[in-house]
Design a protein around this motif. Structure first.
Motif, PDB file in Angstrom:
ATOM      1  N   GLU A 129      -7.596   1.148  -4.827  1.00  0.00           N
ATOM      2  CA  GLU A 129      -7.556   1.318  -3.372  1.00  0.00           C
ATOM      3  C   GLU A 129      -8.888   1.027  -2.653  1.00  0.00           C
ATOM      4  OE1 GLU A 129      -5.581   4.915  -2.160  1.00  0.00           O
ATOM      5  OE2 GLU A 129      -5.370   4.186  -0.118  1.00  0.00           O
ATOM      6  N   ASP A 140     -12.513   5.785   2.006  1.00  0.00           N
ATOM      7  CA  ASP A 140     -11.141   5.662   2.511  1.00  0.00           C
ATOM      8  C   ASP A 140     -10.525   7.060   2.544  1.00  0.00           C
ATOM      9  OD1 ASP A 140      -8.571   3.839   2.934  1.00  0.00           O
ATOM     10  OD2 ASP A 140      -8.036   5.405   1.505  1.00  0.00           O
ATOM     11  N   ASP A 184       0.885  -1.157   0.000  1.00  0.00           N
ATOM     12  CA  ASP A 184       0.000   0.000   0.000  1.00  0.00           C
ATOM     13  C   ASP A 184       0.926   1.210   0.000  1.00  0.00           C
ATOM     14  OD1 ASP A 184      -1.667   2.096   0.424  1.00  0.00           O
ATOM     15  OD2 ASP A 184      -2.317   1.506   2.439  1.00  0.00           O
TER      16      ASP A 184
END
Ligand code: ATP
Ligand code: MG
Length: 345
Positions: A143, A165, A19
């Motif tokens: 994502e 997010d 990530d």
């Protein structure tokens, strides 16, 4: 026999999920979970025009805003995309090396998550950086899908799941169903914008200059989306008029006021997503609500604020800061199930 299996599993275990965030980079190794979690910061020294990396991650973050003339602490990703290719590549290389001892390094297959709003050029750049850093094969995952997998949402089922997010550089909003994204929106407003809003507010209201690190610290310590307490926090900075250091007492309600505009922009994005969701899935969201991931989910009362504005139930994922990495790791491990949502450029 044993040694062959030993060797195979060593090579197998080098597959990794990354990530690559604006604020933090996390690495997950197949079967081992999160093995690295460090700020996406690189310190570079310039000696007579020749630049070299002197620190990466935790060590480099402490240098941000405090470096002498020839040293620069750089955040190579801005708004979720690569702003400085060479430094990003160095950072990925450093992290890959750090999670492997040289013996078991075996040109890994790497799965990296990217914001839904990133362009093909930006995606290719991320892929090229990882290849140059020694990867054998690089795949990408969006994502919010990774966030949803990390939060254990039933994205493969015929029901609507919604994820918001809120990272450092981007807020990703997505509605998913049957393993695909039905609606997504990637906004370049997130945790960093909150820090900037606090810096601006401190200057306007108190004539106090504060740096990025102080702004982030006070956001975490006393920042809130809705004021619900009389808490105060001592903030140190430089007085604009006198130029000397000064300290003021900041109230929780001040931070709500300072963050109001940024949070309204994020809310507008969430409302947009809800308005663009097909009615059948909207009906699911009334019961399922939406799930918050990313560090921004940890802002005090963020969930209550969104619940109040949308009228929907809001859950915070178990480990919001690691959720995307955990989901990326699961997609890496269960390649057969998630193969349709992985891409390559
Ligand atoms: N307790 C907290 N309260 C408010 N904000 C927080 C808290 N903890 C972390 N944050 C913020 O969360 C952000 C980092 O979140 P995260 O690690 O999810 O971002 P990222 O994945 O690196 O960024 P992006 O996804 O945008 O590329 C930072 O802006 C940080 O200040
Ligand atoms: Mg992120």
């Amino acid at each position: 026999m044993k040694s062959i299996f030993g060797k195979l599993s060593e090579i197998w275990s080098t597959d990794m999920a990354i990530d690559l965030g604006t604020a933090n980079t996390l690495v997950v190794i197949k079967g081992k979970g999160v093995v690295l979690n460090e700020p996406s910061v690189v310190a570079v020294v310039d000696e007579k025009g020749k630049k070299s990396v002197i620190a990466v991650g935790d060590e480099a973050k402490t240098m941000l805003g405090r470096t002498p003339g020839n040293i620069q602490a750089i955040r190579p990703l801005k708004n979720g995309v690569i702003a400085d290719f060479i430094v990003t590549e160095e950072m990925i290389k450093h992290f890959i090396k750090k999670v492997h001892n040289r013996k078991s390094f075996a040109n890994p297959r790497i799965l990296i998550c990217v914001p839904t709003g990133s362009t093909p050029v930006e995606r290719k750049a991320i892929q090229d950086s990882a290849l140059a850093a020694g990867a054998r094969r690089v795949q990408l995952i969006e994502e919010p899908i990774a966030a949803a997998i990390g939060a254990n949402l039933p994205i493969q089922e015929a029901t609507g799941s919604m994820v918001v997010d809120i990272g450092g550089g981007t807020t990703e909003i997505a509605v998913m169903s049957l393993g695909g994204v039905v609606y997504s929106n990637s906004m370049r407003i997130a945790g960093d914008s909150m820090d900037q809003a606090l810096i601006y507010y401190m200057r306007k209201k108190f004539n106090l200059l504060i740096g990025d690190a102080t702004a982030e610290k006070l956001k975490k310590e006393i920042g809130t989306a809705l004021a619900t307490s009389n808490n105060t926090y001592q903030v140190k900075g430089r007085d604009i008029r006198s130029g000397t250091p000064k300290e003021i007492s900041l109230k929780e309600e001040d931070t709500a006021e300072a963050l109001n505009q940024t949070l309204s922009q994020i809310m507008a994005g969430i409302k947009d997503a809800l308005e663009n969701t097909p009615p059948e899935l909207s009906a699911d969201l009334v019961d399922m609500g939406l799930t918050l991931t990313g560090g921004g989910a940890l802002l005090k009362n963020m969930d209550k604020f969104i619940a109040k504005e949308t009228g929907l139930p809001v859950q915070i994922a178990d480990d919001p800061l690691a959720c995307v990495a955990i989901g990326t790791g699961k997609a890496l491990e269960q390649e057969e199930i998630f193969s349709t949502i992985l891409s390559e450029y």
